[in-house]
Design a protein around this motif. Structure first.
Motif, short mmCIF file in Angstrom:
data_model
loop_
_atom_site.label_atom_id
_atom_site.label_comp_id
_atom_site.label_asym_id
_atom_site.label_seq_id
_atom_site.Cartn_x
_atom_site.Cartn_y
_atom_site.Cartn_z
N GLU A 37 0.81 -1.20 0.00
CA GLU A 37 0.00 0.00 0.00
C GLU A 37 0.85 1.26 0.00
O GLU A 37 0.42 2.30 -0.46
CB GLU A 37 -0.93 0.01 1.20
CG GLU A 37 -2.07 -0.99 1.07
CD GLU A 37 -3.00 -0.96 2.26
OE1 GLU A 37 -2.89 -0.03 3.09
OE2 GLU A 37 -3.83 -1.86 2.37
N ASP A 38 2.06 1.19 0.54
CA ASP A 38 2.94 2.36 0.59
C ASP A 38 3.64 2.62 -0.74
O ASP A 38 4.24 3.67 -0.92
CB ASP A 38 3.98 2.20 1.69
CG ASP A 38 3.33 2.21 3.08
OD1 ASP A 38 2.19 2.72 3.19
OD2 ASP A 38 3.94 1.70 4.02
N GLU A 95 3.93 3.49 -4.61
CA GLU A 95 3.16 4.27 -5.58
C GLU A 95 2.78 3.38 -6.76
O GLU A 95 3.63 2.75 -7.36
CB GLU A 95 4.01 5.44 -6.06
CG GLU A 95 3.34 6.30 -7.08
CD GLU A 95 4.27 7.38 -7.59
OE1 GLU A 95 4.17 7.70 -8.79
OE2 GLU A 95 5.08 7.89 -6.82
N ILE A 131 -3.48 5.06 -11.23
CA ILE A 131 -3.85 6.34 -10.63
C ILE A 131 -4.90 7.04 -11.50
O ILE A 131 -5.88 7.58 -11.00
CB ILE A 131 -2.61 7.23 -10.45
CG1 ILE A 131 -1.66 6.59 -9.43
CG2 ILE A 131 -3.00 8.64 -10.02
CD1 ILE A 131 -0.33 7.27 -9.30
N ARG A 148 -7.39 8.20 -1.35
CA ARG A 148 -6.28 7.44 -1.91
C ARG A 148 -5.43 8.31 -2.84
O ARG A 148 -4.19 8.28 -2.78
CB ARG A 148 -6.83 6.23 -2.67
CG ARG A 148 -5.78 5.24 -3.05
CD ARG A 148 -4.96 4.93 -1.86
NE ARG A 148 -4.94 3.54 -1.59
CZ ARG A 148 -4.13 3.01 -0.71
NH1 ARG A 148 -3.29 3.76 -0.05
NH2 ARG A 148 -4.14 1.76 -0.48
N GLU A 198 -3.35 10.60 -0.70
CA GLU A 198 -2.22 9.88 -0.09
C GLU A 198 -1.09 9.70 -1.11
O GLU A 198 0.07 9.92 -0.79
CB GLU A 198 -2.66 8.51 0.41
CG GLU A 198 -3.52 8.56 1.66
CD GLU A 198 -4.08 7.19 2.03
OE1 GLU A 198 -3.74 6.19 1.38
OE2 GLU A 198 -4.88 7.14 2.98
N TRP A 199 -1.44 9.29 -2.32
CA TRP A 199 -0.41 9.10 -3.34
C TRP A 199 0.27 10.42 -3.69
O TRP A 199 1.47 10.47 -3.91
CB TRP A 199 -1.01 8.47 -4.59
CG TRP A 199 -1.40 7.03 -4.43
CD1 TRP A 199 -0.84 6.11 -3.58
CD2 TRP A 199 -2.44 6.35 -5.12
NE1 TRP A 199 -1.48 4.91 -3.72
CE2 TRP A 199 -2.46 5.02 -4.66
CE3 TRP A 199 -3.36 6.73 -6.09
CZ2 TRP A 199 -3.36 4.07 -5.15
CZ3 TRP A 199 -4.26 5.79 -6.57
CH2 TRP A 199 -4.24 4.48 -6.10
N SER A 200 -0.52 11.48 -3.72
CA SER A 200 0.05 12.80 -4.00
C SER A 200 1.03 13.21 -2.90
O SER A 200 2.11 13.74 -3.18
CB SER A 200 -1.06 13.83 -4.14
OG SER A 200 -0.53 15.12 -4.28
N GLN A 243 2.70 11.25 -1.07
CA GLN A 243 3.88 10.38 -1.15
C GLN A 243 4.80 10.79 -2.29
O GLN A 243 5.88 10.25 -2.43
CB GLN A 243 3.46 8.92 -1.34
CG GLN A 243 2.81 8.31 -0.13
CD GLN A 243 2.29 6.91 -0.40
OE1 GLN A 243 2.38 6.39 -1.51
NE2 GLN A 243 1.75 6.29 0.62
N SER A 296 3.65 11.30 -5.73
CA SER A 296 3.19 10.91 -7.06
C SER A 296 2.76 12.14 -7.84
O SER A 296 1.81 12.84 -7.46
CB SER A 296 2.02 9.93 -6.97
OG SER A 296 1.44 9.75 -8.24
N ALA A 331 -0.75 11.55 -9.46
CA ALA A 331 -1.84 11.72 -8.50
C ALA A 331 -2.09 13.20 -8.22
O ALA A 331 -3.25 13.63 -8.13
CB ALA A 331 -1.53 10.99 -7.20
#
Length: 136
Positions: A28-29, A31, A37, A55, A58-60, A62, A64, A67
């Motif tokens: 899940e961590d 990308e 996406i 979601r 979160e990806w953004s 991280q 991404s 995202a």
């Protein structure tokens, strides 16, 4: 003797299940690829949903770029989330996303939803990246 075999099977299967759960949480961590996406963003745009938006956020966060772009494009359709949309699109454009740069440049050219003061002196960058013939 059979008791120990049954206990061994139970312990082994429990350890395997715990390992699988740990692996799933670790995944899940990571990308996901851009098409995943974009599919989540498309689903969010069509049907809404707090889980899909969370979601993407979160990806953004991280890092991404895709995202950030997709979330910015979705937020740009909502007047109340416009400042957040511009922030996300600028983040993606500064990281080299040509779609975000093109979107921001077209808004700047049309002077419809973005003002010069929003991005400071970065508009020439967006205009340069969004000009025809530039590589992605």
């Amino acid at each position: 003797m059979e008791i120990f075999n049954k206990a061994g099977v139970i312990v082994t299967s429990t350890l395997v299940m715990v390992g699988m759960l740990i692996a799933c949480q670790a995944k899940e961590d990571v990308e996901p690829p851009a098409p995943v996406i974009e599919a989540v963003a498309k689903k969010l745009g069509e049907h809404g949903g707090a889980a899909a938006e969370r979601r993407l956020r979160e990806w953004s966060e991280q890092g991404s770029i895709v995202a950030a772009r997709e979330l910015g494009l979705l937020y740009s359709q909502n007047a109340s989330k416009h400042p957040e949309a511009i922030r996300l699109l600028e983040k993606a454009a500064r990281a080299g996303d040509a779609v975000s740069a093109d979107f921001l440049a077209s808004r700047y050219r049309a002077n419809s939803t973005v003002s010069n003061s929003t991005a400071g002196g970065t508009w020439p960058l967006y205009l340069h990246v969004a000009t025809p013939g530039q590589t992605k």
